[in-house]
Enzyme design. Sequence first.
Site, PDB file in Angstrom:
ATOM      1  N   GLU A   1     -18.472 -41.954 -46.851  1.00 16.40           N
ATOM      2  CA  GLU A   1     -17.812 -40.951 -47.683  1.00 16.40           C
ATOM      3  C   GLU A   1     -16.288 -41.048 -47.621  1.00 16.40           C
ATOM      4  OE1 GLU A   1     -20.309 -40.402 -45.645  1.00 16.40           O
ATOM      5  OE2 GLU A   1     -21.894 -39.299 -46.675  1.00 16.40           O
TER       6      GLU A   1
ATOM      7  N   PHE B   1     -29.981 -27.866 -40.550  1.00 16.27           N
ATOM      8  CA  PHE B   1     -29.837 -29.323 -40.558  1.00 16.27           C
ATOM      9  C   PHE B   1     -28.742 -29.735 -41.545  1.00 16.27           C
ATOM     10  CE2 PHE B   1     -31.095 -33.514 -42.343  1.00 16.27           C
ATOM     11  CZ  PHE B   1     -30.800 -34.255 -41.217  1.00 16.27           C
ATOM     12  N   GLN B   2     -27.860 -30.586 -41.095  1.00 20.25           N
ATOM     13  CA  GLN B   2     -26.721 -31.064 -41.888  1.00 20.25           C
ATOM     14  C   GLN B   2     -25.866 -29.915 -42.417  1.00 20.25           C
ATOM     15  OE1 GLN B   2     -28.023 -34.136 -44.693  1.00 20.25           O
ATOM     16  NE2 GLN B   2     -27.667 -35.655 -43.094  1.00 20.25           N
TER      17      GLN B   2
ATOM     18  N   LYS C   1     -27.398 -25.655 -51.933  1.00 20.39           N
ATOM     19  CA  LYS C   1     -28.452 -26.321 -52.693  1.00 20.39           C
ATOM     20  C   LYS C   1     -29.186 -25.358 -53.626  1.00 20.39           C
ATOM     21  CE  LYS C   1     -32.009 -29.827 -52.063  1.00 20.39           C
ATOM     22  NZ  LYS C   1     -32.844 -30.567 -51.103  1.00 20.39           N
TER      23      LYS C   1
ATOM     24  N   MET D   1       2.216 -52.780 -35.789  1.00 17.50           N
ATOM     25  CA  MET D   1       3.230 -51.738 -35.615  1.00 17.50           C
ATOM     26  C   MET D   1       3.123 -51.121 -34.219  1.00 17.50           C
ATOM     27  SD  MET D   1       5.825 -50.653 -37.205  1.00 17.50           S
ATOM     28  CE  MET D   1       5.846 -50.609 -38.997  1.00 17.50           C
TER      29      MET D   1
END
Lengths: 168, 586
Positions: free
Chosen positions: B53, B115-116, B165, B483
């Site tokens: 993502e 969940f999630q 949802k 760097m």
Amino acid sequence: MTDNIERHTIAVLVDNEPGILARVVGLFSGRGYNIDSLTVAEVDRANRLSRITIVTSGTPMVIEQIKAQLSRLVPVHRVHDLTDEGPFVEREMALIKVVGRGEARIESLRIADIFRASVIDTTTESFVFELTGSAEKLNAFIALMEPLGLVEVSRTGAVAIARGPAKF
Amino acid sequence: MSAEPICGADIVIRALVDQGVDVVFGYPGGAVLPIYDSLFKQNALRHILVRQEGGAVHAAEGYARSTGRVGVVLVTSGPGATNAVTGLTDALMDSVPIVCLTGQVPTHLIGNDAFQEADTTGITRPCTKHNYLVKDVADLARVLHEAFYVAKSGRPGPVVVDLPKDVLFAAGPYSGPEQAQHKSYRPQLHPDPARVAEAAALIVAARKPLFYGGGGLVNSGPEACARFTELVRTVDAPCTLTLMGLGAFPASDPHFLGMVGMHGLYESNMAMHGCDLLIAVGSRFDDRVTGRLNAFSPGSKKIHIDIDPSSINKNVRVDVPLLGDCAAVLGALLGECKTAPRPEGAARQAWWKEIDAWRARDCLRYDRARRDLIKPQYALERLYALTRDRDPFITTEVGQHQMWAAQFYKFDKPYHWMTSGGLGTMGYGLPAAMGVQVAHPGALVIDIAGEASILMNIQEMSTIAQYRLPVKAFILNNQYMGMVRQWQELLHGGRYSESYTAALPDFVKLAEAFGAKGMRVERPDELDDAIRAMIETPGAVVLDVAVDQTENCFPMIPSGAAHNEMLLGPADKAEQPVSEEGMVLV
């Protein structure tokens, strides 16, 4: 920067939506600004607007940043620096519980009378005083109650409004 | 209003289409399955399936920054949303308009550690311009349109819309984008005319003016950049740009001094230190630009044009703030400056003479005589020479290669340079290049990368393969986090703690594993042919350029130093130890 630290009372009109208080408080913590006190409640039911009164302190540059950062939040309608914008009145309320018997108990009642605090709850060994006024007045009263059996203080933080006919 | 209610997921798709969205970068998961089902049943929206993502947000950033449009991301709840956080923060710091739709567990499970489940609006509150949790399908269409309005108006930024949802399954009314304005959020676009006149008077009277443009110019759009260019030329003043502003003013114009800041050009930084009027346009006096604040541009009056009031007087106190959109403010200023009497010729000539002396220091010089190994600066000079006529889009990762790219690659137009400036996100360049390529299928898109950065999002090679995106990854491979190594050399006694990457992959084989062409060069005389082959290969290419491992990026303003205390090369460093105050700065 050891500029002079100023105390400012800022009124913020916001949409009363979930998370708005977290947004404002998160802004202060995330950017390291001080909150001396913060109060919030809905003030316009029809338009679902809440008013947040924040007492903060910082250098003039920081105060300017605070106002700009607050204005930048999407649900913020208006930001007013009451300290900058002319005379205003500021009040705070406190509930103060004092426990004791005998002379101390009578003395606390006498002082409460001088401060025009009202007794809103009592038992034979305790008072709860309600006191409204400036933060300084509340501080003075609380200090006097200290030796007289002060056990608990609950304060609202300041609310403020500009003097005169002008509307926010 | 739609004639009959449709399900929340269909409302999402319809709102995106009505907002003119043509592509969404995303990754499916349980909570967003209804949206993916609606996606499946239509053809107006294209979905690019990323591999993580974080890549989706950077791709959307690349898309947005190369088109001026809003980039759209679609991810699931929980880890989908938390993986997006770095990209959102990146977009916030660099003011990139993004709308990120995140799935959420159904409303009745919110707060249950389902969940999630993650508190997405809580987590993203400080890293978005604004965010929403939609709990009622009746609000959905309005919130989505409002999200686009907020993302692109004023100072742009990322907006998250969290979608439980059950809301996606519920049926609700659809309304179009017509009333999409927020009820109170109205950034000021047009400046106060009195302030414009004040600023114009200062500009006309200045003996040593300097324009300092930033990413706000690019965000405002090509019109703002064109007006900026016209104003600089009208006033006949030198102009510098920040890292984010590159392309806002043509680099080929003699008024351009190059980038300003920590690794900016000597002439830019010296001009900033020595000017008597600094005109900041869409730039924010970032610490990478100002160096030590109490020594910053000490002799100048300052004009600051910005759309964000909180940028004004944040780090540097300015004399004339001009609040508004760059294009509008510059238009007004141009009108005033054109009718004003010409600047005094002698003073301006003296200023240019001073600048020419600084230019003569040739601050980007490096050891060009080396024949046995490739200097990174040489690689970029050759890349520029061989690709410039193809109008390429350049993205970068973060580190030395990024600074060299900013120094050596020249941009004449906005929207062609995509880099992670504010947040400094390693791993930005490859997915950003992917997003740019999706927006510009026929264009030459090059990710100038370091070998360490590119590995942070190397999984997106798989996305590049899936959509046959001809992205070119040009890796300056020094086997170090360059760097980090440079700072360890300059500040930490050469103790190279964990900055060397052992066991790097074979990038040629790695490219081949992802269906791309892989090449490696190790000698300067092979470089041109390799670059030509890279450009001419129709598909994706990884060109692994082995460069000098010990090269440092100069010029450099050490932490805590002022603009006139620049290090121009390795020989400078011994004389000026970095102060203790400087050491603690990033």
